[in-house]
Structure formats: C-alpha cells, structure tokens
Enzyme design. Sequence first.
Site, PDB file in Angstrom:
ATOM      1  N   HIS A   5      35.656  47.454  37.128  1.00 61.28           N
ATOM      2  CA  HIS A   5      36.106  46.595  38.226  1.00 61.28           C
ATOM      3  C   HIS A   5      35.124  46.600  39.399  1.00 61.28           C
ATOM      4  O   HIS A   5      34.389  47.564  39.589  1.00 61.28           O
ATOM      5  CB  HIS A   5      37.481  47.052  38.729  1.00 61.28           C
ATOM      6  CG  HIS A   5      38.577  46.740  37.766  1.00 61.28           C
ATOM      7  ND1 HIS A   5      39.230  47.715  37.046  1.00 61.28           N
ATOM      8  CD2 HIS A   5      39.118  45.560  37.385  1.00 61.28           C
ATOM      9  CE1 HIS A   5      40.139  47.132  36.268  1.00 61.28           C
ATOM     10  NE2 HIS A   5      40.093  45.838  36.453  1.00 61.28           N
TER      11      HIS A   5
ATOM     12  N   ASP B 265      37.777  38.407  39.632  1.00 58.36           N
ATOM     13  CA  ASP B 265      38.189  38.520  41.030  1.00 58.36           C
ATOM     14  C   ASP B 265      36.950  38.690  41.927  1.00 58.36           C
ATOM     15  O   ASP B 265      36.717  37.916  42.852  1.00 58.36           O
ATOM     16  CB  ASP B 265      39.137  39.724  41.194  1.00 58.36           C
ATOM     17  CG  ASP B 265      39.730  39.805  42.587  1.00 58.36           C
ATOM     18  OD1 ASP B 265      39.451  38.925  43.430  1.00 58.36           O
ATOM     19  OD2 ASP B 265      40.476  40.773  42.861  1.00 58.36           O
TER      20      ASP B 265
ATOM     21  N   ASP C 153      48.966  41.669  38.102  1.00 67.40           N
ATOM     22  CA  ASP C 153      47.751  42.331  37.629  1.00 67.40           C
ATOM     23  C   ASP C 153      47.877  43.839  37.884  1.00 67.40           C
ATOM     24  O   ASP C 153      48.227  44.269  38.992  1.00 67.40           O
ATOM     25  CB  ASP C 153      46.568  41.745  38.434  1.00 67.40           C
ATOM     26  CG  ASP C 153      45.218  42.117  37.866  1.00 67.40           C
ATOM     27  OD1 ASP C 153      45.131  42.437  36.671  1.00 67.40           O
ATOM     28  OD2 ASP C 153      44.230  42.067  38.637  1.00 67.40           O
TER      29      ASP C 153
ATOM     30  N   SER D  85      47.696  41.150  42.405  1.00 68.98           N
ATOM     31  CA  SER D  85      47.683  42.609  42.280  1.00 68.98           C
ATOM     32  C   SER D  85      48.768  43.182  43.190  1.00 68.98           C
ATOM     33  O   SER D  85      49.333  42.465  44.034  1.00 68.98           O
ATOM     34  CB  SER D  85      46.316  43.163  42.700  1.00 68.98           C
ATOM     35  OG  SER D  85      46.143  42.968  44.096  1.00 68.98           O
TER      36      SER D  85
HETATM   37  P1  13P Z   1      36.241  41.947  38.500  1.00 70.52           P
HETATM   38  O1  13P Z   1      36.267  42.997  39.565  1.00 70.52           O
HETATM   39  O2  13P Z   1      35.092  42.118  37.560  1.00 70.52           O
HETATM   40  O3  13P Z   1      36.306  40.565  39.036  1.00 70.52           O
HETATM   41  O4  13P Z   1      37.554  42.157  37.589  1.00 70.52           O
HETATM   42  C1  13P Z   1      38.801  41.698  38.009  1.00 70.52           C
HETATM   43  C2  13P Z   1      39.899  42.224  37.191  1.00 70.52           C
HETATM   44  O5  13P Z   1      39.744  42.804  36.148  1.00 70.52           O
HETATM   45  C3  13P Z   1      41.255  41.999  37.703  1.00 70.52           C
HETATM   46  O6  13P Z   1      42.221  42.632  36.934  1.00 70.52           O
HETATM   47  O1  G3H Z   2      41.424  44.504  39.098  1.00 71.44           O
HETATM   48  C1  G3H Z   2      41.740  44.434  40.256  1.00 71.44           C
HETATM   49  C2  G3H Z   2      41.659  43.221  41.066  1.00 71.44           C
HETATM   50  O2  G3H Z   2      40.338  42.912  41.381  1.00 71.44           O
HETATM   51  C3  G3H Z   2      42.570  43.328  42.257  1.00 71.44           C
HETATM   52  O3  G3H Z   2      42.027  44.114  43.253  1.00 71.44           O
HETATM   53  O4  G3H Z   2      43.844  45.690  43.937  1.00 71.44           O
HETATM   54  O5  G3H Z   2      41.956  45.097  45.505  1.00 71.44           O
HETATM   55  O6  G3H Z   2      43.743  43.433  44.985  1.00 71.44           O
HETATM   56  P1  G3H Z   2      42.945  44.626  44.519  1.00 71.44           P
HETATM   57 ZN    ZN Z   3      41.599  44.473  36.061  1.00 72.99          ZN
END
Ligand code: 13P
Ligand code: G3H
Ligand code: ZN
Length: 323
Positions: free
Chosen positions: A189, A270, A93, A56
């Site tokens: 998320h 994640d 991501d 990310s």
């Molecule tokens: P989760 O928070 O459900 O693990 O989703 C992760 C995600 O979509 C990352 O892009």
């Molecule tokens: O969808 C998002 C992922 O879980 C990444 O999360 O932006 O906190 O790294 P983050």
């Molecule tokens: Zn996502």
Amino acid sequence: MIHYKELGLVNSRELFKGAIKGGYAIPAFNFNNLEQLQAIIGACVETKSPVILQVSKGARKYANQTLLQYLAKGAVEYAKELGYAVPIVLHLDHGDAFETCKACIETGFSSVMIDGSHLPYEENIKVTRQVVEFAHQYDVTVEGELGVLAGIEDEVSAEHSSYTRPEEVEDFVKHTGVDSLAISIGTSHGAFKFKVKPGEMPPPLRFDILEEVEKRLPGFPIVLHGASSVPQDIVDEINRYGGKLDNTAGVSEDQLRRAASSAVCKINIDSDGRLAMTAAIRKVLTEKPSEFDPRNYLGPARDKLKELYKHKIVNVLGSAGKA
Ligand code: 13P
Ligand code: G3H
Ligand code: ZN
C-alpha cells in the site's frame, strides 16, 4: 437498516462474472470527499465502466458515515444525470472487524472486505465466515484476504509483507464462503512501494503465485490491492512545485494489464489519485500564491483525477464499455 438496493447500488457478483469472462478488471477507487467522487463517476460515465467505490474505515471517520451514504446515493443519481447509469458498488475497504462490516451493511454498503490477513489462519477463517453469514442474508458480497501486504492503513497495518500461500486458498474459500479473495503477490500500500534509484526497475510481481491460485480456484474472483503505479510524471510535478517525494516506484502498467486479463477482476487504486490531486493543487498554489478559493484548486485537482481514472479504465484495466 438501509438496504443498498434502495440506494440504487449493486453488489459485485455480476460485475466479477463479466470481468472474469471478458478478461478485464473492475476499478476499485477509494474516495473520501466530493471531488474524488465526482472524478470517479465522471470518468466511469464517460468510459461506460462499472465501478467499485471504496470507503476505508479512515474515510468513514473523515467524511462521516451518514454523509457517505447519501453521497453514494447521490453518485447513482449523478451518473444518470451525466447520461449513463453505470453499475456502482459501495464497498468497505479493509474492514477490521465484524462490527465494522455489520455497521456498513446496515447503512447501505453492497460489498464489504473483512481483512483478517494479519490474524492466525484459523482466526481469519472464523471472523471472515462470521461476516459472510451476516452479509449473505442481505445479498451483500464479501472479500476476504490471504497473505499480508506491507503498508499502513488506519486500523489494519503491517510492516512486513508475506506472500499468499496457494495451498491455503481452496480451504479458505470453502470454509468462509467468501465471494472474492485478495492475495499478496508483491504489491504494497501507499506511494512508496519500491525504493528505486533513478532509472531502476522495481522487482516483478509474483505471477507464479497468481497462476497457482488460479489453477486451484478456477473462475474465482481474485483481488489485487496496492495497485497504484506511482506515475513518475506526477511525482516529478509534485516535486517541481515544492514537494519532496523521492526514489519511489509503483506497479508497472504492463503488470497490471497482465493481472487484469487473468483471474484478477478487482484492482484497487488509491495512492495514484492522492498523488494526482496533490500535484494539481501544488501547481495552482505555486503559480498563483494569492489564490484562496478552494474551488480554484480543488477544481483542477478533480479534473486531473478524472483524467487519471479514465486512463486507468481505458488503457490499463480494460473495463471501458463494460457497463
Ligand atoms: P494503493 O495504495 O496502491 O493505491 O492501494 C490501494 C488499496 O489497495 C486500497 O485497498
Ligand atoms: O488500502 C488502503 C487505502 O489506500 C485507504 O487508506 O486507510 O488511509 O483511508 P486510508
Ligand atoms: Zn488495500
């Protein structure tokens, strides 16, 4: 410019073809540090699964983009050393802007997501097409998104979700040239997807939307974000060792299996990994308050994470043996 092929990485095109044909999904696991990467690669080598390593914008900030690039190269060599060269995609991501996607492509990413889902439709098309035009010059694959997931990420956040409108998907794919499309069918998320009372079931995902999208885009790769299951035993373990995560639920494994056997060929996880690591670290530090060597709590966290990933690959996504 460092091209991903120099790092031994692959883009997602062939992996998605295999996933659609075989009725399984490629795991897309986020990583921010060495232990997460070791767990992902270890699990994928042991199960012979292809994998998408997701970074990310927050991870790039946290871990440093140069280090990440070398970690990804290291991952390719590490897999070989462990005995099986699984195909590895390095994917951005939730890319928030053309510039972020461009910077990633120029530093070795083989796949990027441009998340314009929060923008008005025409603007989403415009920025997505701009990324596709740049990415395809380097044979980098691009994921776009239609429909908004609730939840907070670093730069792309939304308080309220809105389902994907199936009537938009053909036009979006045609005008942007994306290689895959993330859709919103009721996931969100983070670890607090559905607030439930003990014993209560969260609402089912909107498979009717997925089916309509599939009808309109036959054979086209669909992506499911927010696919953590928030396992109750892990939440309980966190709470047993001093944590406080109450009344939360994720996406059931049955629903994920159903999605994986359909047009969904990339499943993003994640939060479950974050929960698993947290549970293991809390357990060690509670049981051994005198422990201060990070290897002695990050090591068990890494082991637990690897077991979780193997479970997802073998019992939920169906990608074992597909590398
Ligand atoms: P989760 O928070 O459900 O693990 O989703 C992760 C995600 O979509 C990352 O892009
Ligand atoms: O969808 C998002 C992922 O879980 C990444 O999360 O932006 O906190 O790294 P983050
Ligand atoms: Zn996502």
